[in-house]
Each structure stands twice: as C-alpha cells, then as structure tokens.
Design a protein around this motif. Structure first.
Motif, mmCIF file in Angstrom:
data_model
loop_
_atom_site.group_PDB
_atom_site.id
_atom_site.type_symbol
_atom_site.label_atom_id
_atom_site.label_comp_id
_atom_site.label_asym_id
_atom_site.label_seq_id
_atom_site.Cartn_x
_atom_site.Cartn_y
_atom_site.Cartn_z
ATOM 1 N N MET B 75 -7.070 -0.984 7.429
ATOM 2 C CA MET B 75 -6.106 0.081 7.708
ATOM 3 C C MET B 75 -4.886 -0.054 6.806
ATOM 4 S SD MET B 75 -5.787 0.319 11.777
ATOM 5 C CE MET B 75 -7.134 0.291 12.900
ATOM 6 N N LEU B 76 -4.416 -1.294 6.652
ATOM 7 C CA LEU B 76 -3.245 -1.509 5.796
ATOM 8 C C LEU B 76 -3.566 -1.119 4.359
ATOM 9 C CD1 LEU B 76 -1.773 -4.849 7.186
ATOM 10 C CD2 LEU B 76 -0.867 -2.533 7.437
ATOM 11 N N ALA B 77 -4.788 -1.421 3.922
ATOM 12 C CA ALA B 77 -5.178 -1.054 2.557
ATOM 13 C C ALA B 77 -5.135 0.462 2.400
ATOM 14 C CB ALA B 77 -6.575 -1.587 2.245
ATOM 15 N N GLY B 78 -5.680 1.174 3.402
ATOM 16 C CA GLY B 78 -5.656 2.639 3.355
ATOM 17 C C GLY B 78 -4.239 3.166 3.319
ATOM 18 N N LEU B 79 -3.391 2.559 4.147
ATOM 19 C CA LEU B 79 -1.983 2.969 4.158
ATOM 20 C C LEU B 79 -1.340 2.697 2.810
ATOM 21 C CD1 LEU B 79 -0.430 1.906 7.576
ATOM 22 C CD2 LEU B 79 -0.505 4.178 6.570
ATOM 23 N N GLY B 80 -1.647 1.533 2.243
ATOM 24 C CA GLY B 80 -1.074 1.165 0.950
ATOM 25 C C GLY B 80 -1.441 2.177 -0.123
ATOM 26 N N VAL B 81 -2.713 2.572 -0.123
ATOM 27 C CA VAL B 81 -3.164 3.549 -1.110
ATOM 28 C C VAL B 81 -2.395 4.859 -0.932
ATOM 29 C CG1 VAL B 81 -5.125 4.949 -1.824
ATOM 30 C CG2 VAL B 81 -5.444 2.533 -1.382
ATOM 31 N N SER B 82 -2.209 5.276 0.327
ATOM 32 C CA SER B 82 -1.483 6.525 0.580
ATOM 33 C C SER B 82 -0.036 6.430 0.150
ATOM 34 C CB SER B 82 -1.514 6.864 2.064
ATOM 35 O OG SER B 82 -2.806 6.882 2.506
ATOM 36 N N VAL B 83 0.561 5.268 0.404
ATOM 37 C CA VAL B 83 1.966 5.106 0.014
ATOM 38 C C VAL B 83 2.082 5.186 -1.511
ATOM 39 C CG1 VAL B 83 3.886 3.464 -0.064
ATOM 40 C CG2 VAL B 83 2.645 3.842 2.067
ATOM 41 N N LEU B 84 1.112 4.598 -2.202
ATOM 42 C CA LEU B 84 1.111 4.681 -3.666
ATOM 43 C C LEU B 84 1.034 6.141 -4.118
ATOM 44 C CD1 LEU B 84 0.936 2.855 -6.235
ATOM 45 C CD2 LEU B 84 -1.527 3.194 -6.145
ATOM 46 N N LEU B 85 0.108 6.879 -3.499
ATOM 47 C CA LEU B 85 -0.029 8.304 -3.825
ATOM 48 C C LEU B 85 1.279 9.039 -3.530
ATOM 49 C CD1 LEU B 85 -1.951 10.744 -4.493
ATOM 50 C CD2 LEU B 85 -2.316 10.929 -2.044
ATOM 51 N N ALA B 86 1.843 8.776 -2.368
ATOM 52 C CA ALA B 86 3.068 9.457 -1.966
ATOM 53 C C ALA B 86 4.213 9.102 -2.912
ATOM 54 C CB ALA B 86 3.427 9.078 -0.531
ATOM 55 N N TYR B 87 4.282 7.819 -3.302
ATOM 56 C CA TYR B 87 5.351 7.395 -4.202
ATOM 57 C C TYR B 87 5.264 8.173 -5.516
ATOM 58 C CZ TYR B 87 8.125 4.439 -7.291
ATOM 59 O OH TYR B 87 9.039 3.987 -8.195
ATOM 60 N N ILE B 204 5.018 11.013 5.677
ATOM 61 C CA ILE B 204 4.360 10.623 6.932
ATOM 62 C C ILE B 204 2.978 11.262 7.026
ATOM 63 C CG2 ILE B 204 4.511 10.799 9.447
ATOM 64 C CD1 ILE B 204 7.584 10.585 9.079
ATOM 65 N N ALA B 205 2.870 12.537 6.601
ATOM 66 C CA ALA B 205 1.563 13.205 6.644
ATOM 67 C C ALA B 205 0.554 12.465 5.779
ATOM 68 C CB ALA B 205 1.697 14.651 6.187
ATOM 69 N N LEU B 206 0.965 12.042 4.594
ATOM 70 C CA LEU B 206 0.045 11.326 3.705
ATOM 71 C C LEU B 206 -0.346 9.979 4.305
ATOM 72 C CD1 LEU B 206 1.393 12.158 0.139
ATOM 73 C CD2 LEU B 206 -0.840 12.735 1.081
#
Lengths: 376, 327
Positions: B75-87, B204-206
């Motif tokens: 889950m953290l990996a998925g979140l990390g990927v999303s944060v990268l995309l969002a950034y 947050i959506a991402l």
C-alpha cells in the motif's frame, strides 16, 4: 552567435540534453549499487552499439521503427490530441503488410509497394475511428485509442493464430517471407558496392526503410509547416478555441490529424514485419507506441528533430541490450532512464524553479561578503 | 454436445465464483481511476501503481515472513507512486498523461530490474517464499449449496473490493470533501473561486486512487497468484480505466463494468472447448467501452442543450413579463 545561444530553440535543446545527461547520471548511480563491474557495464551500455557491425545494424533498425512511430506521435501531439493509438495502428500495419507479403503472388517490385500501401491504409483507417469519435462524438481520445489498441491486438492475435500461422507449426508465427516480400537492403545492388553490400546483408537488416524514413520525415515537416492543413493543425494545437473562432473546421482537422498520423505508425509496422522480423510473430510490438511518445517528446514534436531523437533513443535501447548480454546489469535499466527523461523533459516548472534557486543562491553569495562589510 | 458443456460451465456456481475472483483486480483499480477522474485528473498510471504494489508486497512479505507487513508495504508503495505522480503533475506542472506514461514505464522497468537483483530471475519471484492474504469462510452461508460457493471462501481483498465500492460511493456523494472533489473535477476555476484548494484536493484524490490501485496489485500477487511475475498486471490498469467510462463514472456503474470485463475474461476461458476464438469474446468489453464512452458524451451534450434551452425559455418569459410590467 550570441543571438543563437539566447534563442528559445537553443534553450530547448540545452534543456533536453541536460535532462538526458541527468537521467544517464542517475542510471550510473544505480549501476554503482547493483553491479560488480559498474564501469564495464556502463561502457558496454554507452559504447556497445558502435563496437560491431551487427550491433550497429541493430541500433539503426530499432531507430528506424522508433522514428516512424515518433513521427506519428509528433503529428497528433502537435495538434494537442493525446492519441495513444500508434500501437494499434502499428500492429494493423504489420498485419496487413505481412499478409500481402505472404499471400499476394506478385513480383517483388509490385508486391512490396503494395504491402507498404496496405500498411499505410490500415494505419490511416485505424486513425479515422478515434478521430471521428473525438471530433464528432466527443469521446476522449486517450480512452478510445487505448481500447482500439486492445482491439487491434486481439485482431492481430486472432488472424495470426487461426489463419496466418501454418496449421502444423509448433509456435505461433507465420512462415518466413520469401525474398519477394522482404524489403531490400539499403545498399543498391551495384557491382562496385558488391562487397560492402554483402557485408551489410549478412550482418544487418538495414533496408530501404531507411530511405522511406528520411522521406517520411520530410513529408511530415512539409505537411506541418508548408500546407494549409498543417497550419490548421498547429493552430488547433496552439489554441483550439481561437482556431474555431478563426474559421478553422477544427473537427475535420482533428479527424484528419489522427488519420494521417496512422500512416506513419502503419509504416513502422511494415518495417517490423517486412524489414526486421521478415515474418509475423506474436508480441511483435510490445509497447512501441509508447516508445514513440518518448521520441516525439525529445524532439519537442518537431518532425525534423524526430530522426535525431529516434537515433539517440534507439542508441540507448541497443546499448542496454548489449549491457545485459555482457554484464550483470539487466536491460530494464534503460526503462528507468527513459522514465526519468520523460519526467525531466516534460516538467514545465523544473527549470524555472532551478533557475530561481540558482539565482537566490547567487544573490546570497553576493550578499554574504557584503554583510560583514556592512557590520564594520 | 460441447455447447451444453459450456452452458453448464457458465451457469455453475463455480463459474460465478471465478468471475468474482477475476474481477477483483479490476474493481479495485477501477474505483481508484474513478476517484481521480472525478477530480479531473485522469490516472494513466494505475497499471504501474499496481505493479509496484504487487512487487513490494511479495518482496516484503517474503523477507519479513509476515503477510500483513507485505500488504502494508505494498500500500505504501502504491501511495508513493501516486505522490510521485502528483508531485510532477501538480507541483512541477508535467502533463498528467505524460507523467502517467513515465510512471508506468518506471514501474515496469523498475520491478523487473529489482526482481533480477533480488532473485537472479527476470520472469517471476518463485524462489521467494512470499505470503498470501487469507481467505474468508463465512459461517452458515458457506454451507448453503451454490450460494456458499459463490459468496464464501474468497480472499479478504475480494470482499474489501465490494465494501470499498460502497465506501467510495458514500465518500463521493455523502461527504463534503467528496462534493469538493467532484466540483474540482467539474470546473476547477469555479471550485477555486469558492475557496476550494484545487491542488490539495487533487493530491488527495490521486493518493486515494493509488491506494485503491495498490490493493488491486496486491490482490494479483498475494491472492490470485502467490508470486510476482513480470508485467503481471497485463493491461488491467488500462481496463480499469475503461471500466470507469463504461460504468458512466459512477461507483456502482464502475463495479458492474469491472465485473463485465471479468465475465468476458472468464467466458473466453470457458469457450476453449467450443472452438470460438477467445479473442472475439475478449474484444467485446473494449468495443462496449467505446460505445459507452460515446453514449455518455451524447447524453451529457443533450443535457447541456436541454439546460440551455430551459434557461433561454425562462429568460424569455421573464423578459416578456418585465416588458408587460413596464407597458
């Protein structure tokens, strides 16, 4: 000369080179962590394609495909249409050209042009569909082209498995084309070139697709910058509302852009089937449509830049293959580098931000010596 | 004769159960795609997010020998990927589609690269002893013939897919933040003008989107199979995106659309004995998505035209009334 270095074109170029160098540097840092011989691995990666003629051939062949796809992507992206349909157009181009090369019993000088034409038509028509859906029915082109890619892949797999594959073949592939269906080598069969031609035929698959690619590049440039349609295409890309108020039939332009783009993706497919593999195989593409996006991005969607971007990117891919074979680092490293390049090139604010930081630091440094002076 | 074998196959409880099993890794990322799409950021990187989560889940569960740590890490990996995309998208202003494509490439390449380093194999992680999330056997229901086969014995993530559909529906339509999120997707300028922080909402959506996609990825590598394979998502992230549009951009519609895709996949497996090429059956949901996409747009367009007409009529009657008043 000073003017040139201040020009936006130069800044774009410098920016892309900087992005590629930064990505390569990051790749090297990763290699340092994972390899027992990082320098050797990276040397194979960066110099490999030039060390042997067959490796050189792999590089050029790969680049030709990438350049065709890059041209296709440049057209749609220039019109700000995020069509990801090159993959499907390429597959159908390969399918149609390959079928003609296999089954149409005509002499080579008719069969090969006919096969190329077939690929062009297939790509064009497979571009008309998302173009029409987007322009007249408002369907998001990203989703529709992704769906059409999947459908094209199923059609390709179905026809190859059930109709093209010889019934008793052990694996899913067509028969190898006869010489009448294979693109001829790029060196003309002239007596005084016989030796060098023999060498290239033995070691590489560099075909007349090389010349077709050069012509295609010029054609795309001509379409984009020297025709009314190209002007309209660029206007739609620059500001679609403005284009509409200016009296441009934006719907027609969107449809045509996606269709014309398919021509070049179709040619990429023909090059794969009739130039590189000389037969139809499963998984003939494996995401080349997406690779074309990288090429077009590196060229900033400028058709004249696409060949250089394609050669540069093809070089990285060919180098990665060689690195995998001659060291303990796997070729997927190039995918990581590729992703970093896309992110760095497309991040609109990364350079302004870096400049502001740099300027701030410079200002600080200038202030630092000034501060003690003020305290006296 | 083969036809009735196939029919019996389809109308069996086992088949329905297999549809549910196959649909799970589509439902979860599709819900993720829905949340980000409604916020106005189309998430192309569901595919990569799933891969990253599937890989990290397997690796962490293998090295810690703890399934739940693996799930958490995934889950953290998925979140990390999303944060990268969002950034990159929200802060550095990268185009969302290109950033999404880059992240897919990064995750495809990155997972194979790391798999090779950890196992010396580029195909799968069979040499790692990774865990599997437990299956749930529902008391009483599991003993009912037929129904028990369909409803009981699935893994935890399958049940959570259905619960999460309901939660996402509540979140989107019954909470203030859900309303803000949809407003941002509908018209960011208007939302910003009433004080909604567009960037924060989309971030947050991402993140929600990435988290849901990571559950889909974990379902693939820690339930559906119990190992990681290269490219094991096999386009499911893109099918999930299609399900959002086939489902008319609503949670329950998305759920049903994802199950339709799962059904087609399960059906094409069954048809092997009928000599119908599986490719034709597999093609149907993609074509259906295109039709649904067009239908959705035509409906919206008709609605907009209807609103404009009503507004005009009202305006005209008001004008007439005003005119009558002054006369």
């Amino acid at each position: 000369m000073k003017n040139f270095f201040a020009s936006p074109l130069w800044r774009e170029f410098a920016r892309i080179v900087a992005a590629v160098l930064a990505a390569l540097l990051l790749g090297f840092i990763i290699t340092l962590f994972v390899s027992d011989d990082p320098v050797g691995a990276y040397r194979a990666f960066l110099l490999g394609p030039l060390t042997r003629l067959n490796r050189f051939g792999d590089w050029i062949e790969e680049s030709i495909t990438l350049i065709f796809v890059g041209l296709a992507v440049a057209l749609v992206f220039k019109a700000e249409q995020f069509s990801l349909g090159a993959e499907g157009q390429l597959l159908l181009g390969a399918l149609v050209s390959g079928s003609i090369a296999l089954f149409v019993p005509l002499p080579a000088f008719i069969r090969i042009p006919l096969a190329l034409l077939g690929a062009v038509v297939a790509g064009f028509l497979w571009g008309v569909i998302p173009g029409y859906l987007k322009a007249y029915l408002g369907a998001n082109e990203i989703v529709s082209t992704l769906m059409l890619n999947a459908i094209a892949l199923k059609i390709y797999d179905f026809l190859l498995t059930y109709h093209i594959k010889p019934p008793n073949a052990g694996y899913t592939a067509s028969e190898t084309f006869t010489a009448d269906g294979i693109l001829p080598n790029f060196i003309p069969p002239l007596p005084f070139l016989a030796d060098i031609r023999k060498l290239f035929v033995q070691q590489t698959n560099i075909t007349v697709a090389l010349y077709i690619m050069i012509i295609a590049t010029l054609v795309v440039y001509f379409i984009m910058y020297r025709t009314p349609f190209g002007y309209e295409l660029r206007m739609v890309g620059a500001n679609i509302k403005f284009a509409r108020y200016g009296g441009i039939d934006t719907k027609k332009v969107i449809l045509l852009t996606m269709a014309v783009s398919g021509i070049f993706a179709g040619l990429a497919g023909a090059h794969l089937s009739m130039g590189i593999h000389t037969k139809l195989i499963l998984n003939i593409s494996l995401g080349l449509g997406f690779e074309g996006i990288v090429v077009s991005l590196l060229a900033r969607n400028n058709p004249l830049g696409v060949p250089f971007a394609g050669l540069a990117y093809g070089y990285l891919r060919a180098g990665a293959d060689i690195m995998e074979r001659s060291s303990d680092v796997s070729r997927e490293m190039v995918l990581v580098i590729q992703a970093i390049i896309i992110l760095l090139v497309t991040a609109e604010r990364i350079w302004p931000l870096a400049q502001t930081r740099l300027a701030a630091r410079r200002a600080e440094q200038e202030q630092a010596p000034a501060a003690p002076a003020a305290s006296h | 004769m083969p036809l009735d074998v196939v029919l019996r196959g389809i109308f069996s409880a086992l088949f329905v159960a297999s549809v549910i099993r196959i649909s799970t890794p589509l439902i979860l990322p599709a819900l993720g795609g829905l949340v980000s799409d409604l916020a106005g950021v189309i998430n192309i990187s569901l595919e990569g997010t799933m891969l990253a989560a599937a890989f990290v889940g397997v690796v962490v569960s293998a090295y810690t020998q703890n399934v739940w740590l693996g799930v958490l890490a995934g889950m953290l990996a998925g979140l990390g990927v999303s944060v990268l995309l969002a950034y990159f998208h929200l802060y550095l202003k990268t185009d969302i589609i290109l950033a999404g494509i880059a992240i897919n490439i990064l995750c495809t390449g990155g997972t194979i690269f790391l798999l090779y380093i950890l196992t010396g194999d580029k195909g799968n992680s069979s040499t790692l002893a990774s865990g599997a999330v437990p299956n749930v056997h529902i008391p009483f229901i599991k003993d009912i013939p037929g129904l028990g086969t369909i409803l009981s014995g699935h893994n935890v993530l399958t049940y959570s897919a259905f619960i999460l559909t309901w939660l996402v529906a509540v979140f989107l339509y019954r909470t203030p933040f859900g309303a803000h999120l949809r407003a941002v997707g509908e018209n960011p300028e208007a939302a910003a003008s009433v004080g909604i922080d567009v960037v924060r909402t989309r971030l947050i959506a991402l993140c929600i989107s990435g988290w849901l996609a990571s559950l889909g990825g974990l379902n693939l590598s820690m339930a559906y199979l119990t190992l990681f394979q290269r490219d094991m998502t096999a386009g499911r992230g893109f099918i999930a995106l299609a399900a959002v549009f086939l489902g008319g951009r609503t949670p329950w519609g998305t759920l049903i659309a994802a199950i339709v895709f799962g059904f087609a996949d399960a059906l094409s497996n069954q048809l092997g004995s009928l000599k119908i090429p599986p490719q034709w059956v597999q093609m149907i949901p993609y074509a259906a998505t295109i039709i649904a996409l067009v239908g959705y747009n035509l409906r919206r367009r008709a609605q907009a035209a209807e609103r404009a007409r009503r507004f005009q009529e009202k305006h005209l009657t008001e004008m007439a009334a005003a005119q009558a008043g002054t006369d």
